[in-house]
Design an enzyme around this catalytic site. Structure first.
Site, short mmCIF file in Angstrom:
data_model
loop_
_atom_site.label_atom_id
_atom_site.label_comp_id
_atom_site.label_asym_id
_atom_site.label_seq_id
_atom_site.Cartn_x
_atom_site.Cartn_y
_atom_site.Cartn_z
N GLU A 199 23.10 -17.76 -27.73
CA GLU A 199 22.53 -19.19 -27.37
C GLU A 199 21.09 -19.41 -27.36
O GLU A 199 20.47 -19.67 -26.38
CB GLU A 199 23.27 -19.73 -26.17
CG GLU A 199 24.85 -19.75 -26.17
CD GLU A 199 25.46 -20.31 -24.95
OE1 GLU A 199 24.62 -20.52 -23.93
OE2 GLU A 199 26.66 -20.37 -24.77
N GLU A 384 32.57 -17.80 -27.03
CA GLU A 384 32.86 -18.15 -25.43
C GLU A 384 33.88 -19.69 -25.58
O GLU A 384 33.48 -20.59 -26.27
CB GLU A 384 31.57 -18.30 -24.93
CG GLU A 384 30.81 -17.09 -24.64
CD GLU A 384 29.71 -17.31 -23.70
OE1 GLU A 384 29.54 -18.54 -23.10
OE2 GLU A 384 28.82 -16.84 -23.81
#
Length: 482
Positions: A199, A384
């Site tokens: 991320e 995720e």
């Protein structure tokens, strides 16, 4: 224009937030079908964690301080003054955690490597004892039939590098590449799937733009620098690892948080804000990786940072893309926002998690289709997906976390539907996360785990969601009912 008109019409009709429509207009499953919603043979099931959130042992065996050590020990930065000093004590209890994965039938584990455990100040010779830990972890996973998926960076930069400018210093591309080669040189004979970053846009926004995460920097310029230099470091490392690992069968990729952005209320006045935030959160990492360019809306921000060859370095072929998905983001103009935008409410009636994040499983379907339509349908793994709910043990000690089960189940069903109907190239699923852990600025008050961790004794207790997910893995599909 087609996407814009669809977004406005679907939001106005209330179809998207309720999970009744796919981006193609075909119906999506809001509830499980009778029987079993099966996934393709070979679909990969696992879970993800990150080093600072679970390892603890922050001074053990030569590990140096990271920006999260510094940040969490700074007054008022983390809820309740929590730190990752002990976390889940995974550094000492990793064998127990690997056994939990194995008992559930998981076949892959995405874990992050703590850079400061490998290089205490971020550069220089490897710390042998730090690498020894990841060596033991890798062997333990393989012994139980679980593929190791190391992620080289999950937000915990060595403090020594932060003192030299961290991600605002373009020299970090070389530092990161050297570090990546050290780790791969140690466990790359056994670990075959490698994630570069986790991320990067989120790390830049919250760690370098708004200051809510480590290292606590603020400002649009710092945010842009952190995005570009992470992209550059990722490209340089991909290139170096490909040259090193060609004969070793390595599969190289990275992990992005991809969250569709919608205008609050579907209003025309909010549309420009949604496009800008989409450019910052999603496209600032997607576009240079797959297209060799930054979004037009941000071109002026990035132009002063780009040197000859940068975009070619960033645009590297990857073997897979990991995407982390939790919800859509609903944006509206905000003159005080980092990029002139701010968060607003999702459509009325949208359910929320315990973090107050909207529950929008169809947003994952939207993002998967977008990857097919705009980015060549790369091989994708959901690396995720999960949720915090305020689940508490019952009188018998059992955590019956039905809300978490429903959350994961509905996301799986929406993903499976667009695999079948739209041909999206989804290869596997990693639940976030195995253990209740240190949830960054939220400390330990937020719990995403399939397994409860007693903060006093570190005792692990599988929740109902753990057993449910084990059943999903065993059947390679989502059974009817929760």
């Amino acid at each position: 224009m087609r996407r814009r008109n669809f977004l406005k019409a679907a939001a106005a009709a209330g179809l998207v937030s309720s999970g009744l429509m796919s981006v193609s207009g075909r119906p999506l499953l809001a509830q499980a079908p009778e029987g079993l919603a099966e996934f393709p043979k070979g679909f990969l099931w696992g879970c993800s964690t990150s080093a600072y959130q679970i390892e603890g042992a922050v001074t053990a065996d030569g590990r140096g301080p990271s920006v999260w050590d510094t940040f969490s020990h700074s007054y008022g930065k983390v809820a309740n003054g929590d730190t990752g000093d002990i976390a889940c004590d995974h550094y000492n209890r990793y064998a127990e955690d690997v056994e939990l994965m194995a008992r559930a039938g998981m076949r892959a584990y995405r874990f992050s490597v703590a850079w400061s455990r490998v290089q205490p100040t971020g550069t220089g010779p490897a710390n042998a004892k730090g690498l020894d830990f990841y060596d033991r972890l890798t062997d333990s996973l393989l012994a139980r039939g679980i593929e190791p998926w190391p992620c080289l960076y999950h937000w915990e930069l060595p403090q020594g590098l932060q003192d030299r400018g961290g991600w605002t210093n373009r020299d970090i591309a070389g530092w990161f590449t050297d570090y990546a080669l050290l780790v791969a040189g140690r466990i790359g004979d056994r670990a075959k799937h490698w994630c570069m970053l986790n991320e990067p846009s989120v790390h830049a926004i919250f760690g370098h733009g708004t200051g809510g995460h480590a290292p606590g920097m603020t400002g649009r310029a710092n945010c842009i620098k952190a995005i570009h230099h992470q992209n550059l470091a990722q490209g340089a490392a991909l290139k170096a690892l490909r040259a090193e690992g060609g004969a070793k069968g390595w599969k190289l990729g990275t992990v992005l948080s991809l969250q569709p952005v919608w205008p609050v209320g579907g209003l025309e006045a909010n549309y420009p804000a949604s496009v800008m935030w989409d450019a910052v959160w999603n496209r600032s990492c997607l576009d240079p990786l797959f297209k060799g360019e930054y979004p037009e809306l941000l071109a002026k921000d990035f132009a002063p940072l780009i040197k000859a060859g940068d975009l070619a370095t960033i645009r590297q072929p990857i073997d897979f893309l990991g995407i982390n998905y939790y919800s859509r983001m609903h944006q509206q103009p905000d003159p005080g926002g980092l990029f002139g935008t701010g968060y607003g409410s999702p459509p009325e009636g949208t359910r929320r998690t315990g973090m107050e994040w909207p529950i929008e499983p169809d947003g994952l379907a939207e993002m998967l289709v977008e990857l097919k339509q705009s980015y060549g349908n790369p091989p994708v793994y959901v690396t995720e997906n999960g949720a915090h709910f305020d689940d508490q043990p019952g009188p018998d000690g059992t955590v019956r976390d039905g809300d978490r089960i429903a959350f994961i189940r509905n996301h799986l069903l929406h993903a499976r539907k667009v695999m079948e109907e739209e041909g999206v190239n989804l290869k596997g699923w990693f639940v976030w996360t195995l253990l209740d852990n240190f949830e960054w600025a939220e400390g330990y008050r937020r719990r995403f785990g399939l397994v409860q961790v007693d903060r006093e004794t570190m005792t692990r207790t599988p929740k109902a969601s753990y057993h449910w997910y084990a059943d999903v893995i065993r059947k390679n599909g989502v059974p009817e009912g929760a």
